[in-house]
Structures are given as structure tokens and as C-alpha cells.
Design a protein around this motif. Structure first.
Motif, PDB file in Angstrom:
ATOM      1  N   PHE A   1      -2.007  23.142 -32.467  1.00 17.65           N
ATOM      2  CA  PHE A   1      -2.395  23.358 -31.080  1.00 17.65           C
ATOM      3  C   PHE A   1      -1.567  24.422 -30.363  1.00 17.65           C
ATOM      4  O   PHE A   1      -1.751  24.661 -29.180  1.00 17.65           O
ATOM      5  N   GLY A   2      -0.654  25.044 -31.102  1.00 15.30           N
ATOM      6  CA  GLY A   2       0.123  26.136 -30.519  1.00 15.30           C
ATOM      7  C   GLY A   2       1.072  25.708 -29.421  1.00 15.30           C
ATOM      8  O   GLY A   2       1.279  26.440 -28.457  1.00 15.30           O
TER       9      GLY A   2
ATOM     10  N   ILE B   1      -6.886  20.558 -19.913  1.00 16.60           N
ATOM     11  CA  ILE B   1      -8.282  20.378 -20.311  1.00 16.60           C
ATOM     12  C   ILE B   1      -8.566  21.195 -21.569  1.00 16.60           C
ATOM     13  O   ILE B   1      -9.322  20.755 -22.445  1.00 16.60           O
ATOM     14  N   LYS B   2      -7.965  22.360 -21.676  1.00 19.63           N
ATOM     15  CA  LYS B   2      -8.130  23.197 -22.876  1.00 19.63           C
ATOM     16  C   LYS B   2      -7.678  22.437 -24.115  1.00 19.63           C
ATOM     17  O   LYS B   2      -8.375  22.416 -25.130  1.00 19.63           O
ATOM     18  N   HIS B   3      -6.535  21.785 -24.022  1.00 22.78           N
ATOM     19  CA  HIS B   3      -6.028  21.025 -25.159  1.00 22.78           C
ATOM     20  C   HIS B   3      -6.875  19.780 -25.428  1.00 22.78           C
ATOM     21  O   HIS B   3      -7.087  19.410 -26.582  1.00 22.78           O
ATOM     22  N   LEU B   4      -7.360  19.136 -24.377  1.00 16.52           N
ATOM     23  CA  LEU B   4      -8.222  17.971 -24.558  1.00 16.52           C
ATOM     24  C   LEU B   4      -9.512  18.343 -25.280  1.00 16.52           C
ATOM     25  O   LEU B   4      -9.978  17.611 -26.161  1.00 16.52           O
ATOM     26  N   ILE B   5     -10.091  19.471 -24.910  1.00 18.01           N
ATOM     27  CA  ILE B   5     -11.317  19.936 -25.565  1.00 18.01           C
ATOM     28  C   ILE B   5     -11.060  20.209 -27.042  1.00 18.01           C
ATOM     29  O   ILE B   5     -11.825  19.783 -27.912  1.00 18.01           O
ATOM     30  N   THR B   6      -9.953  20.897 -27.317  1.00 17.06           N
ATOM     31  CA  THR B   6      -9.602  21.211 -28.701  1.00 17.06           C
ATOM     32  C   THR B   6      -9.341  19.941 -29.505  1.00 17.06           C
ATOM     33  O   THR B   6      -9.782  19.814 -30.651  1.00 17.06           O
TER      34      THR B   6
END
Length: 72
Positions: free
Chosen positions: A24-25, A43-48
Motif C-alpha cells: 500500500f506504499g 478513502i484511497k487506501h480503503l478502496i485499495t
């Protein structure tokens, strides 16, 4: 609740916090902070994560729309 869910999903895939962080960087301490619920993933991480684990964001954060509907 999201912290326990992230931990459970990660462990089910047999991925260490360090390996998960690389995917996840983020720094591996970030994963620990999420799992301890000291901070929330973006939210970006949740989507990923949802895509990676094959679940919905609702499942990650522990949202139950049926339980919410019963409250109304």
C-alpha cells in the motif's frame, strides 16, 4: 471496529504488517496505527484494501446498513 477487521483480513491472507505496508506504499507503523484505531485509513487506501481483499468498504469499516435501518 475497522482496525480489527483490517487485522483479520490481513492475517487471513497471511501477510505481515511490513508486507502489507509495502503493498500500500505506507510505512509499516501506519498499518499498526490503523489496526489499533489510532488513525483511520484514507478513502484511497480503503478502496485499495477493498479491492485487494475482495470485500466492500462497508465490511472493512464494520458498517451494517441493516442494523442502521432497524434504528430508524
Amino acid at each position: 471496529m475497522y482496525g480489527a477487521n483490517i487485522r483479520q483480513l490481513r492475517k487471513a491472507k497471511k501477510i505481515t504488517q511490513q508486507d502489507f505496508a509495502k503493498l500500500f506504499g505506507v510505512d509499516n507503523t501506519t498499518i499498526s496505527v490503523w489496526e489499533l484505531e489510532k488513525a483511520e485509513p484514507s478513502i484511497k487506501h480503503l478502496i485499495t484494501m477493498a479491492k485487494f481483499f475482495g470485500v466492500t468498504i462497508d465490511e472493512i469499516i464494520g458498517y451494517d446498513k441493516d442494523a442502521e435501518a432497524k434504528k430508524e
